[in-house]
Design a protein around this motif. Structure first.
Motif, PDB file in Angstrom:
ATOM      1  N   ARG A   1     -22.613  25.114  54.930  1.00  0.00           N
ATOM      2  CA  ARG A   1     -20.808  24.241  55.434  1.00  0.00           C
ATOM      3  C   ARG A   1     -20.500  25.897  56.576  1.00  0.00           C
ATOM      4  O   ARG A   1     -20.750  24.860  57.240  1.00  0.00           O
ATOM      5  N   ARG A   2     -21.406  26.810  56.999  1.00  0.00           N
ATOM      6  CA  ARG A   2     -21.314  27.425  57.655  1.00  0.00           C
ATOM      7  C   ARG A   2     -22.121  26.950  59.214  1.00  0.00           C
ATOM      8  O   ARG A   2     -21.747  27.436  60.330  1.00  0.00           O
ATOM      9  N   PHE A   3     -23.243  25.824  58.802  1.00  0.00           N
ATOM     10  CA  PHE A   3     -23.645  25.681  59.771  1.00  0.00           C
ATOM     11  C   PHE A   3     -23.308  23.824  60.241  1.00  0.00           C
ATOM     12  O   PHE A   3     -24.189  23.322  60.774  1.00  0.00           O
ATOM     13  N   GLY A   4     -22.667  23.470  59.311  1.00  0.00           N
ATOM     14  CA  GLY A   4     -22.159  22.367  60.462  1.00  0.00           C
ATOM     15  C   GLY A   4     -21.965  21.117  59.271  1.00  0.00           C
ATOM     16  O   GLY A   4     -21.121  20.023  59.718  1.00  0.00           O
TER      17      GLY A   4
ATOM     18  N   GLY B   1     -23.305  19.186  55.726  1.00  0.00           N
ATOM     19  CA  GLY B   1     -24.792  18.878  54.931  1.00  0.00           C
ATOM     20  C   GLY B   1     -25.281  17.537  56.048  1.00  0.00           C
ATOM     21  O   GLY B   1     -26.927  16.933  56.066  1.00  0.00           O
ATOM     22  N   ALA B   2     -24.307  16.401  56.429  1.00  0.00           N
ATOM     23  CA  ALA B   2     -24.322  15.646  56.960  1.00  0.00           C
ATOM     24  C   ALA B   2     -24.930  15.637  58.948  1.00  0.00           C
ATOM     25  O   ALA B   2     -26.297  15.104  58.894  1.00  0.00           O
ATOM     26  N   LYS B   3     -25.042  16.692  59.033  1.00  0.00           N
ATOM     27  CA  LYS B   3     -25.386  17.338  60.148  1.00  0.00           C
ATOM     28  C   LYS B   3     -26.361  17.241  60.035  1.00  0.00           C
ATOM     29  O   LYS B   3     -27.769  17.750  60.490  1.00  0.00           O
ATOM     30  N   ILE B   4     -27.217  18.357  59.143  1.00  0.00           N
ATOM     31  CA  ILE B   4     -28.241  19.263  58.819  1.00  0.00           C
ATOM     32  C   ILE B   4     -29.096  18.124  58.574  1.00  0.00           C
ATOM     33  O   ILE B   4     -30.284  18.747  58.300  1.00  0.00           O
TER      34      ILE B   4
ATOM     35  N   ALA C   1     -35.327  26.879  59.287  1.00  0.00           N
ATOM     36  CA  ALA C   1     -34.206  27.812  59.702  1.00  0.00           C
ATOM     37  C   ALA C   1     -34.738  28.230  61.757  1.00  0.00           C
ATOM     38  O   ALA C   1     -33.843  28.299  61.943  1.00  0.00           O
ATOM     39  N   ASP C   2     -35.497  27.997  61.847  1.00  0.00           N
ATOM     40  CA  ASP C   2     -36.097  27.453  63.639  1.00  0.00           C
ATOM     41  C   ASP C   2     -34.484  26.411  64.048  1.00  0.00           C
ATOM     42  O   ASP C   2     -33.953  26.390  64.824  1.00  0.00           O
ATOM     43  N   ILE C   3     -34.873  25.513  62.953  1.00  0.00           N
ATOM     44  CA  ILE C   3     -33.455  24.447  62.989  1.00  0.00           C
ATOM     45  C   ILE C   3     -32.259  24.872  63.210  1.00  0.00           C
ATOM     46  O   ILE C   3     -31.101  24.780  63.895  1.00  0.00           O
ATOM     47  N   ILE C   4     -32.285  25.459  61.840  1.00  0.00           N
ATOM     48  CA  ILE C   4     -30.488  25.751  61.039  1.00  0.00           C
ATOM     49  C   ILE C   4     -30.132  26.791  61.556  1.00  0.00           C
ATOM     50  O   ILE C   4     -29.007  27.121  62.098  1.00  0.00           O
ATOM     51  N   VAL C   5     -30.947  28.148  61.661  1.00  0.00           N
ATOM     52  CA  VAL C   5     -29.996  28.792  61.660  1.00  0.00           C
ATOM     53  C   VAL C   5     -30.719  29.413  63.254  1.00  0.00           C
ATOM     54  O   VAL C   5     -29.653  30.068  63.601  1.00  0.00           O
ATOM     55  N   ARG C   6     -32.060  29.307  64.343  1.00  0.00           N
ATOM     56  CA  ARG C   6     -32.550  29.480  65.557  1.00  0.00           C
ATOM     57  C   ARG C   6     -31.704  28.747  66.207  1.00  0.00           C
ATOM     58  O   ARG C   6     -31.945  29.214  67.977  1.00  0.00           O
ATOM     59  N   GLY C   7     -31.254  27.308  66.070  1.00  0.00           N
ATOM     60  CA  GLY C   7     -31.231  26.578  66.850  1.00  0.00           C
ATOM     61  C   GLY C   7     -31.973  25.733  67.991  1.00  0.00           C
ATOM     62  O   GLY C   7     -31.750  25.352  68.794  1.00  0.00           O
ATOM     63  N   ARG C   8     -33.539  26.264  67.306  1.00  0.00           N
ATOM     64  CA  ARG C   8     -33.669  25.129  67.712  1.00  0.00           C
ATOM     65  C   ARG C   8     -34.283  24.018  68.673  1.00  0.00           C
ATOM     66  O   ARG C   8     -33.391  23.541  67.354  1.00  0.00           O
TER      67      ARG C   8
END
Length: 432
Positions: A321-324, A326-329, A384-391
């Motif tokens: 939820r806090r990353f935008g 399920g559809a976005k991720i 995590a590189d994608i979801i957390v670190r925004g790579r």
């Protein structure tokens, strides 16, 4: 003569899919798997052209003597593997297996107690799916996010008061075994039947890691044969009750004309493989899922059911939820060639299915390609590189493609003698 351009277009699509999904992606869809080379070789045979309405020895078509033989053989193999008396293998999918079971055990106007879709139920368990199509009404069993399971005490009270004709267990988001024994006793006390949909965990049952729900009191178990059980796409129904089996079999033709007979040789081979290698595969699958969940948490990604140890199955579910949402991720993971699906979590409304809170992962297919615990730690870092670190997903995609190059061979089991591999290769070289 050159082939028509339309054929080249079809070939291009198929080759592109094969190259992408088979060799360049990390597949974490929880409902998929890959057959062994031997099962795949037996999937494409003359049986794919034939009809065999009815049961062995009682067909409506002639020319089925060997079809009868393979259907009887696959039923025998499955019966032995799962230690059950009666197998009905003709359902071409898990959803049709559910339809057969529901039709055999309930009538229009009856009531079924089921878990909600948000709490993990497959749509076929509900009034929006097969239940509704059959005119069976739905009441919901309460779900505890503390236990990440059905609330047994509250469920038993609902069963006693509502007196449903059916109770349906099993799930599409299935982290922990449902309380079959307790709810089967509650069902039988009011004359109801319990159906357990084991589609996702059939391979874990075959490997002896999860208990067969029939051995805990379920009247019927339905399943599909292509998730943790790595066979051809299809379904099956099993029971230990002869009268129930007769009712089930009498309703196959209600939903199925031709039951895609070419599945059976591949299903037979997969069943034999699981007899010898199912335990090691199931154990590794569960170890991988547990490690994967812990690694995701270490990378800063919330995994559900933390207080229960995250999972006892092949699945891991994350709350994004806090990353935008399920559809976005799920979409940005796909851009990096990491394939997963958005998924409702218990606090979501059904209307939020297009952008739910969760993403569902399954480790069973990549386990099949040889990934172990340390490899899933690397997968967690890539996610995590994608979801957390925004790579940039395009940057991570290059790493995924390179990483996947190490995992292209399908493993039958992790304690398999090398002689087995050699024998299979020699057999395949001979052709069918």
């Amino acid at each position: 003569m050159l082939l028509p351009n339309e054929i080249y277009e079809v070939l291009k699509i198929v080759r592109s899919h094969e190259s992408w999904r088979r060799f360049e992606c990390i597949n974490l869809i929880a409902s998929e798997n890959t057959m062994s080379p031997l099962a795949k070789a037996l999937y494409v045979t003359d049986m794919m052209h034939r009809y065999a309405e009815g049961r062995p020895g009682k067909r409506f078509y002639q020319g089925s003597r060997y079809i009868d033989a393979i259907e009887l053989k696959v039923s025998e193999l499955l019966s032995c593997l799962f230690n059950v008396r009666f197998i009905e293998p003709r359902a071409p999918s898990g959803t049709i297996a559910n339809a057969i079971a529901f039709k055999a055990l309930a009538d229009a106007g009856d009531t079924a107690a089921v878990v909600s879709i948000s709490s993990g139920a497959h749509i076929s368990h509900t009034s929006r799916g097969i239940l509704g199509a059959l005119g069976i009404k739905q009441i919901e069993l309460p779900f505890s996010t503390e236990l990440w399971n059905i609330d047994v005490d509250q469920a038993m009270k609902i069963i006693e008061v509502a007196r449903p004709k059916l109770i349906v267990l099993g799930a599409s988001l299935y982290l922990f075994p449902h309380p079959t024994k307790q709810l089967a006793e509650a069902a039988h006390s009011i004359g109801a039947r319990l159906v357990h949909d084991a589609a996702h965990v059939l391979g874990l049952i075959a490997g002896g890691i999860w208990t067969n729900p029939l051995h805990e009191g379920a009247d019927v178990v339905t399943a599909s044969t292509h998730k943790t059980f790595p066979g051809p796409q299809g379904g099956l129904v099993m029971t230990n009750d002869e009268n129930v089996f007769k009712a089930l079999s009498s309703h196959v033709l209600t939903f199925v004309s031709n039951h895609h007979i070419h599945r059976f040789p591949a299903l037979a081979v997969t069943t034999i493989e699981m007899k010898y290698f199912g335990e090691s595969y199931a154990l590794q699958t569960i170890r991988n899922a547990k490690t994967f969940a812990e690694a995701l948490v270490a990378e800063g990604i919330p995994v559900v059911a933390e207080n229960m140890g995250y999972t006892k199955s092949h699945m891991v579910a994350i709350d994004v939820r806090r990353f935008g949402g399920g559809a976005k991720i799920a979409k940005i993971l796909e851009e990096a060639n990491i394939i997963a699906n958005k998924n409702l979590l218990p606090w979501d409304r059904q209307e939020e299915a297009y952008n739910p809170s969760g993403v569902r992962f399954g480790v069973q297919e990549m386990t099949r390609f040889g990934m172990r615990e340390k490899d899933f730690e690397e997968v967690a870092k890539l996610i995590a590189d994608i979801i957390v670190r925004g790579r940039d997903p395009a940057e991570i995609r290059k790493k995924v493609i390179e990483f996947r190059k190490m995992f292209t061979k399908i493993y039958y089991g992790f304690d398999m003698p090398e002689e087995f591999n050699k024998s299979v290769e020699e057999f395949l070289n001979l052709g069918i």
